[in-house]
Design an enzyme around this catalytic site. Structure first.
Site, PDB file in Angstrom:
ATOM      1  N   GLY A   1       0.844  -1.200   0.000  1.00 29.04           N
ATOM      2  CA  GLY A   1       0.000   0.000   0.000  1.00 29.04           C
ATOM      3  C   GLY A   1       0.878   1.247   0.000  1.00 29.04           C
ATOM      4  CB  THR A   2       4.095   1.938   1.742  1.00 29.17           C
ATOM      5  OG1 THR A   2       3.589   1.624   3.045  1.00 29.17           O
ATOM      6  CG2 THR A   2       5.099   3.065   1.843  1.00 29.17           C
TER       7      THR A   2
ATOM      8  CG  ASN B   1      -3.956   4.646   9.815  1.00 31.28           C
ATOM      9  OD1 ASN B   1      -4.212   5.657   9.172  1.00 31.28           O
ATOM     10  ND2 ASN B   1      -2.922   4.566  10.631  1.00 31.28           N
TER      11      ASN B   1
ATOM     12  CD  GLN C   1      -6.601   0.523   8.056  1.00 30.55           C
ATOM     13  OE1 GLN C   1      -7.423  -0.311   8.407  1.00 30.55           O
ATOM     14  NE2 GLN C   1      -5.313   0.390   8.342  1.00 30.55           N
TER      15      GLN C   1
ATOM     16  CG  HIS D   1      -1.087  -6.439   4.826  1.00 29.09           C
ATOM     17  ND1 HIS D   1      -1.082  -6.052   6.138  1.00 29.09           N
ATOM     18  CD2 HIS D   1      -0.567  -5.399   4.137  1.00 29.09           C
ATOM     19  CE1 HIS D   1      -0.555  -4.835   6.242  1.00 29.09           C
ATOM     20  NE2 HIS D   1      -0.236  -4.415   5.030  1.00 29.09           N
TER      21      HIS D   1
ATOM     22  CB  CYS E   1       7.006   3.438  19.158  1.00 28.03           C
ATOM     23  SG  CYS E   1       5.746   3.365  20.406  1.00 28.03           S
TER      24      CYS E   1
HETATM   25  N1  PLP Z   1      -2.365   3.651   4.202  1.00 24.86           N
HETATM   26  C1  PLP Z   1      -3.087   3.329   5.288  1.00 24.86           C
HETATM   27  C2  PLP Z   1      -4.311   4.117   5.634  1.00 24.86           C
HETATM   28  C3  PLP Z   1      -2.688   2.257   6.096  1.00 24.86           C
HETATM   29  O1  PLP Z   1      -3.399   1.943   7.173  1.00 24.86           O
HETATM   30  C4  PLP Z   1      -1.507   1.533   5.747  1.00 24.86           C
HETATM   31  C5  PLP Z   1      -1.025   0.413   6.599  1.00 24.86           C
HETATM   32  O2  PLP Z   1      -1.158   0.439   7.794  1.00 24.86           O
HETATM   33  C6  PLP Z   1      -0.815   1.900   4.585  1.00 24.86           C
HETATM   34  C7  PLP Z   1      -1.267   2.968   3.836  1.00 24.86           C
HETATM   35  C8  PLP Z   1       0.418   1.161   4.142  1.00 24.86           C
HETATM   36  O3  PLP Z   1       0.091  -0.102   3.623  1.00 24.86           O
HETATM   37  P1  PLP Z   1       1.220  -1.254   3.534  1.00 24.86           P
HETATM   38  O4  PLP Z   1       1.349  -1.824   4.898  1.00 24.86           O
HETATM   39  O5  PLP Z   1       0.664  -2.259   2.570  1.00 24.86           O
HETATM   40  O6  PLP Z   1       2.456  -0.624   3.026  1.00 24.86           O
END
Ligand code: PLP
Length: 374
Positions: free
Chosen positions: A68-69, A143, A171, A193, A316
């Site tokens: 997602g990142t 999130n 999310q 995931h 953290c």
């Molecule tokens: N964006 C949101 C709102 C998320 O909650 C997360 C993961 O916690 C991400 C992006 C990043 O996703 P990934 O863990 O697949 O890199």
């Protein structure tokens, strides 16, 4: 036995996803111009078509990424680079995948306007969207609190002045009904995931135009927007997980909403001085609670010792307990924000899990308050 309350961080892989994953684990390079390559390509194409159908997009608009990142980075940086404007609009409650990307652009000369939220964590002023920008970016659902943003309105206002919009739906995917074409966003990010697919694969929906400029260069896979050999098994597992998550979505929403209401009611009636950070509209299985006078880390460790797995909701940094930027943006005082626990529920959460955490929390909070703030 552990009681898992961290579905917002990651969800256990669904059996259908495991099966699809294992079935295609031996798939070879889908770019190969021979039998085994064509077979792998067929599996990849089917996964892409199914994800497109489930999300109201065209198959060509589905781009597989490594997370997602990565999907967020490609969209935000790529749309910025594709524009001649240097103005960027971003909410104050984004996940670091978007927030830090926008800060990076700010360091490179972007003029960033941060869109404020109200006490409930929802966007409260959309007027900045009436002036064109290179990109406007906002999450579908938060999130930490689960707050669902008014993205329909946001997209309408941005589109009226020609601003491309990126939606971080990491999310929300699998938890909300999403139709990419009806929504009208330019790009939208998801992550397998979070809805019971494998870790390490993301999905970026990207309209044909304006398309984000590539950040990586290579063999031209995924429209050249995300080159690199595809993980066919992970793509098949992602499609299987999304299909099941959406088939069960409405029923799960009702069930999780009832579990959350029960949990919230018990916590409020049994513990003094609780701040509930989750407000409607929100994802049904999320509950963010702050207990002034307690440190988040103490709460998490005490819960863990009782087999309850939950998170503070904020990262953290090098062991230093910091208040969540999301809660601070909502106006929660720093000392209260530091005593936060996020309980997030999903497909395997039961009424017994909720009863257990509700029974343990009063003593956990009492002990954490006794230990005080660091
Ligand atoms: N964006 C949101 C709102 C998320 O909650 C997360 C993961 O916690 C991400 C992006 C990043 O996703 P990934 O863990 O697949 O890199």
């Amino acid at each position: 036995m552990s009681h898992y309350f961290d579905y917002a961080a990651t969800s256990p892989m669904r059996q259908v996803a495991v099966e699809a994953w294992v079935e295609h684990a031996a798939a070879l390079n889908p770019g190969g111009q021979y039998g085994s390559g064509r077979a792998a390509r067929g599996v990849l194409d089917s996964a892409r078509e199914e994800i497109a159908r489930l999300l109201g997009a065209d198959p060509v608009e589905v781009i597989f990424t490594g997370s997602g990142t990565e999907a967020d980075n490609i969209a935000v940086q790529g749309l910025y680079r594709a524009s001649s404007s240097n103005r960027v609009l971003c909410s104050t409650v984004e996940h670091p995948a978007v927030r830090e990307t926008v800060r990076h652009l700010e360091g490179q000369g972007a003029e960033v306007e941060w869109l404020p939220v109200s006490e409930s964590g929802h966007l409260r002023d959309l007027s900045a969207l009436d002036t064109p920008a290179a990109v406007a970016t906002c999450m579908y659902a938060n999130n930490e609190t689960g707050a669902i943003q008014p993205i329909g309105q946001l997209i309408k206002r941005a589109s009226a002045v020609g601003t491309p919009v990126h939606i971080d739906a990491v999310q929300a995917l699998g938890r909300c009904e999403i139709n990419f074409h009806e929504l009208g966003a330019t790009t939208l990010a998801g992550s397998a995931h979070k809805f019971g697919g494998p870790r390490g694969i993301g999905v970026l929906l990207a309209r044909r135009s304006p398309a984000p400029q590539a950040l990586l260069f290579g063999g031209g896979q995924e429209r050249g927007i995300r080159p690199g050999t595809n993980d066919v098994a992970a793509a098949a597992a992602t499609a299987a997980a999304l299909r099941e998550a959406l088939a069960q979505r409405a029923e799960e929403e009702t069930r999780l909403r009832a579990l959350r209401e029960d949990l919230q009611r018990r916590v409020i009636s049994e513990i003094e001085d609780v701040r509930v950070n989750t407000a409607e509209p929100s994802l049904p299985g999320y509950l963010s609670l702050s207990f002034p006078g307690a440190e988040g880390d103490s709460l998490i460790m005490l819960l863990d010792s009782l087999g309850i797995e939950a998170a503070t909701g904020s990262a953290c940094h090098s062991g230093v307990n910091r208040a969540s930027e999301v809660l601070l943006a909502m106006g929660v005082p720093e000392h209260e924000a530091r005593g936060t626990v996020r309980l997030s529920m999903g497909s395997a959460t039961t009424a017994e899990d909720v009863a257990y955490v509700a029974a343990q929390l009063p003593e956990v909070v009492r002990r954490a308050r006794l230990a005080g703030m660091a």
